[in-house]
Design a protein around this motif. Structure first.
Motif, PDB file in Angstrom:
ATOM      1  N   ASP A  14       0.827  -1.202   0.000  1.00  0.00           N
ATOM      2  CA  ASP A  14       0.000   0.000   0.000  1.00  0.00           C
ATOM      3  C   ASP A  14       0.862   1.254   0.000  1.00  0.00           C
ATOM      4  N   ASP A  15       1.950   1.234   0.770  1.00  0.00           N
ATOM      5  CA  ASP A  15       2.861   2.377   0.809  1.00  0.00           C
ATOM      6  C   ASP A  15       3.524   2.603  -0.545  1.00  0.00           C
ATOM      7  N   VAL A  16       3.936   1.523  -1.194  1.00  0.00           N
ATOM      8  CA  VAL A  16       4.566   1.635  -2.513  1.00  0.00           C
ATOM      9  C   VAL A  16       3.569   2.180  -3.534  1.00  0.00           C
ATOM     10  N   ALA A  17       2.330   1.694  -3.499  1.00  0.00           N
ATOM     11  CA  ALA A  17       1.305   2.172  -4.425  1.00  0.00           C
ATOM     12  C   ALA A  17       1.007   3.656  -4.190  1.00  0.00           C
ATOM     13  N   SER A  18       0.934   4.063  -2.932  1.00  0.00           N
ATOM     14  CA  SER A  18       0.684   5.468  -2.611  1.00  0.00           C
ATOM     15  C   SER A  18       1.850   6.346  -3.067  1.00  0.00           C
ATOM     16  N   LEU A  19       3.070   5.877  -2.841  1.00  0.00           N
ATOM     17  CA  LEU A  19       4.242   6.631  -3.273  1.00  0.00           C
ATOM     18  C   LEU A  19       4.304   6.740  -4.796  1.00  0.00           C
ATOM     19  N   ALA A  20       3.944   5.668  -5.486  1.00  0.00           N
ATOM     20  CA  ALA A  20       3.927   5.701  -6.952  1.00  0.00           C
ATOM     21  C   ALA A  20       2.883   6.681  -7.462  1.00  0.00           C
ATOM     22  N   ALA A  21       1.717   6.715  -6.835  1.00  0.00           N
ATOM     23  CA  ALA A  21       0.671   7.657  -7.241  1.00  0.00           C
ATOM     24  C   ALA A  21       1.117   9.097  -7.015  1.00  0.00           C
ATOM     25  N   LYS A  22       1.793   9.345  -5.890  1.00  0.00           N
ATOM     26  CA  LYS A  22       2.288  10.699  -5.614  1.00  0.00           C
ATOM     27  C   LYS A  22       3.397  11.085  -6.592  1.00  0.00           C
ATOM     28  N   GLY A  23       4.238  10.137  -6.957  1.00  0.00           N
ATOM     29  CA  GLY A  23       5.276  10.401  -7.959  1.00  0.00           C
ATOM     30  C   GLY A  23       4.680  10.702  -9.312  1.00  0.00           C
ATOM     31  N   ASP A  24       3.638   9.966  -9.695  1.00  0.00           N
ATOM     32  CA  ASP A  24       2.952  10.234 -10.957  1.00  0.00           C
ATOM     33  C   ASP A  24       2.343  11.627 -10.966  1.00  0.00           C
ATOM     34  N   THR A  25       1.727  11.993  -9.854  1.00  0.00           N
ATOM     35  CA  THR A  25       1.108  13.313  -9.746  1.00  0.00           C
ATOM     36  C   THR A  25       2.160  14.407  -9.882  1.00  0.00           C
ATOM     37  N   PHE A  26       3.266  14.262  -9.169  1.00  0.00           N
ATOM     38  CA  PHE A  26       4.336  15.256  -9.256  1.00  0.00           C
ATOM     39  C   PHE A  26       4.865  15.378 -10.680  1.00  0.00           C
ATOM     40  N   PHE A  27       5.112  14.240 -11.327  1.00  0.00           N
ATOM     41  CA  PHE A  27       5.658  14.272 -12.675  1.00  0.00           C
ATOM     42  C   PHE A  27       4.695  14.946 -13.643  1.00  0.00           C
ATOM     43  N   LEU A  28       3.414  14.646 -13.552  1.00  0.00           N
ATOM     44  CA  LEU A  28       2.442  15.256 -14.461  1.00  0.00           C
ATOM     45  C   LEU A  28       2.353  16.763 -14.264  1.00  0.00           C
ATOM     46  N   VAL A  29       2.363  17.223 -13.017  1.00  0.00           N
ATOM     47  CA  VAL A  29       2.301  18.668 -12.760  1.00  0.00           C
ATOM     48  C   VAL A  29       3.591  19.345 -13.232  1.00  0.00           C
ATOM     49  N   TRP A  30       4.729  18.749 -12.942  1.00  0.00           N
ATOM     50  CA  TRP A  30       6.010  19.314 -13.360  1.00  0.00           C
ATOM     51  C   TRP A  30       6.105  19.393 -14.883  1.00  0.00           C
ATOM     52  N   ALA A  31       5.768  18.304 -15.566  1.00  0.00           N
ATOM     53  CA  ALA A  31       5.820  18.286 -17.024  1.00  0.00           C
ATOM     54  C   ALA A  31       4.787  19.250 -17.612  1.00  0.00           C
ATOM     55  N   GLY A  32       3.619  19.354 -16.983  1.00  0.00           N
ATOM     56  CA  GLY A  32       2.609  20.297 -17.446  1.00  0.00           C
ATOM     57  C   GLY A  32       3.090  21.737 -17.338  1.00  0.00           C
ATOM     58  N   ALA A  60      -4.057  16.085 -12.025  1.00  0.00           N
ATOM     59  CA  ALA A  60      -2.760  16.385 -12.638  1.00  0.00           C
ATOM     60  C   ALA A  60      -2.763  15.984 -14.108  1.00  0.00           C
ATOM     61  N   PHE A  61      -3.389  14.850 -14.426  1.00  0.00           N
ATOM     62  CA  PHE A  61      -3.513  14.429 -15.818  1.00  0.00           C
ATOM     63  C   PHE A  61      -4.342  15.429 -16.604  1.00  0.00           C
ATOM     64  N   TRP A  62      -5.418  15.945 -16.004  1.00  0.00           N
ATOM     65  CA  TRP A  62      -6.222  16.982 -16.660  1.00  0.00           C
ATOM     66  C   TRP A  62      -5.358  18.204 -16.964  1.00  0.00           C
ATOM     67  N   PHE A  63      -4.588  18.659 -15.979  1.00  0.00           N
ATOM     68  CA  PHE A  63      -3.730  19.836 -16.165  1.00  0.00           C
ATOM     69  C   PHE A  63      -2.704  19.601 -17.266  1.00  0.00           C
ATOM     70  N   PHE A  64      -2.075  18.438 -17.244  1.00  0.00           N
ATOM     71  CA  PHE A  64      -1.072  18.094 -18.254  1.00  0.00           C
ATOM     72  C   PHE A  64      -1.681  18.146 -19.655  1.00  0.00           C
ATOM     73  N   GLN A  65      -2.855  17.557 -19.823  1.00  0.00           N
ATOM     74  CA  GLN A  65      -3.508  17.552 -21.128  1.00  0.00           C
ATOM     75  C   GLN A  65      -4.003  18.943 -21.511  1.00  0.00           C
ATOM     76  N   PHE A  66      -4.452  19.731 -20.546  1.00  0.00           N
ATOM     77  CA  PHE A  66      -4.879  21.106 -20.820  1.00  0.00           C
ATOM     78  C   PHE A  66      -3.729  21.942 -21.379  1.00  0.00           C
ATOM     79  N   THR A  67      -2.540  21.772 -20.817  1.00  0.00           N
ATOM     80  CA  THR A  67      -1.413  22.580 -21.291  1.00  0.00           C
ATOM     81  C   THR A  67      -1.110  22.293 -22.758  1.00  0.00           C
ATOM     82  N   PHE A  68      -1.262  21.045 -23.174  1.00  0.00           N
ATOM     83  CA  PHE A  68      -1.077  20.727 -24.592  1.00  0.00           C
ATOM     84  C   PHE A  68      -2.172  21.333 -25.445  1.00  0.00           C
ATOM     85  N   ALA A  69      -3.411  21.299 -24.959  1.00  0.00           N
ATOM     86  CA  ALA A  69      -4.521  21.882 -25.718  1.00  0.00           C
ATOM     87  C   ALA A  69      -4.310  23.382 -25.902  1.00  0.00           C
ATOM     88  N   ALA A  70      -3.908  24.058 -24.841  1.00  0.00           N
ATOM     89  CA  ALA A  70      -3.695  25.503 -24.923  1.00  0.00           C
ATOM     90  C   ALA A  70      -2.502  25.840 -25.814  1.00  0.00           C
TER      91      ALA A  70
END
Length: 198
Positions: free
Chosen positions: A5-23, A110-120
């Motif tokens: 559960d800790d690994v899954a939570s950490l992976a989700a937080k890492g995904d969120t960070f990466f999507l916001v950073w890349a966005g 975060a995925f929404w934000f990432f995709q929005f930046t490409f649309a804009a």
């Protein structure tokens, strides 16, 4: 089980960070386009082109939130042309994060934000092409149409797993994926394309 559960939570937080950073990096393309376009127009039209770039981000965000995201990434009952936005996802994304059963750790937003930046950013590319040739009213209408329908349909067809041309399409949906992207899965179609195009 707690470690998994800790690994899954950490992976989700890492995904969120990466999507916001890349966005954020993609969103900086708006600044680059603004500088490029301001340098290519006459001085009297600089404010006009900068306002168009700003409106792309503002209008694009609203239209992507209300309509575009649902068309681009509906749910698993979509057809190959456009998404429906039904099922647990409404066009205006969702409000599931208010419920205690919400476990996405913000990755969906975060995925929404990432995709929005490409649309804009994609909408802003056109502003340079029509610089000094289009009224502000016409450009606002274009920006609304582009970020709410034109771009989302293309995104759905190519990047959503239900899309006609998606490399992620399992072939059980609407149509076969793009052959060039699936040479292992569809060898005869890839060979035909390679031999006919040279």
């Amino acid at each position: 089980m707690a470690l998994a559960d800790d690994v899954a939570s950490l992976a989700a937080k890492g995904d969120t960070f990466f999507l916001v950073w890349a966005g954020c990096l993609v969103f900086f393309m708006q600044c680059g386009f603004a500088m490029l376009e301001a340098g290519t127009v006459r001085a009297k039209n600089t404010k006009n082109i900068l306002i168009k770039n700003l409106l792309d981000a503002c209008i694009g965000g609203i239209m992507w939130y209300l309509v575009g995201f649902g068309i681009a990434f509906g749910d698993d009952t979509d057809n190959g042309f456009l998404g429906s936005g039904t099922g647990g996802k409404a066009y205006a994304i969702h409000i599931e994060d208010w419920r205690s059963s919400y476990t996405a750790e913000g990755t969906d937003w975060a995925f929404w934000f990432f995709q929005f930046t490409f649309a804009a950013a994609t909408a802003t590319i056109i502003s340079g092409g029509v610089a000094e040739r289009c009224t502000l009213t016409g450009y606002v209408i274009y920006s609304i149409a582009f970020t709410s329908f034109i771009y989302p349909v293309v995104v759905h067809m190519v990047w959503d797993s239900e899309g006609y041309f998606s490399a992620f399409n399992s072939g059980t949906g609407a149509a076969a994926p793009v052959p060039e992207l699936n040479a292992e899965k569809y060898p005869s179609e890839s060979q035909t394309i390679c031999t006919t195009t040279g």
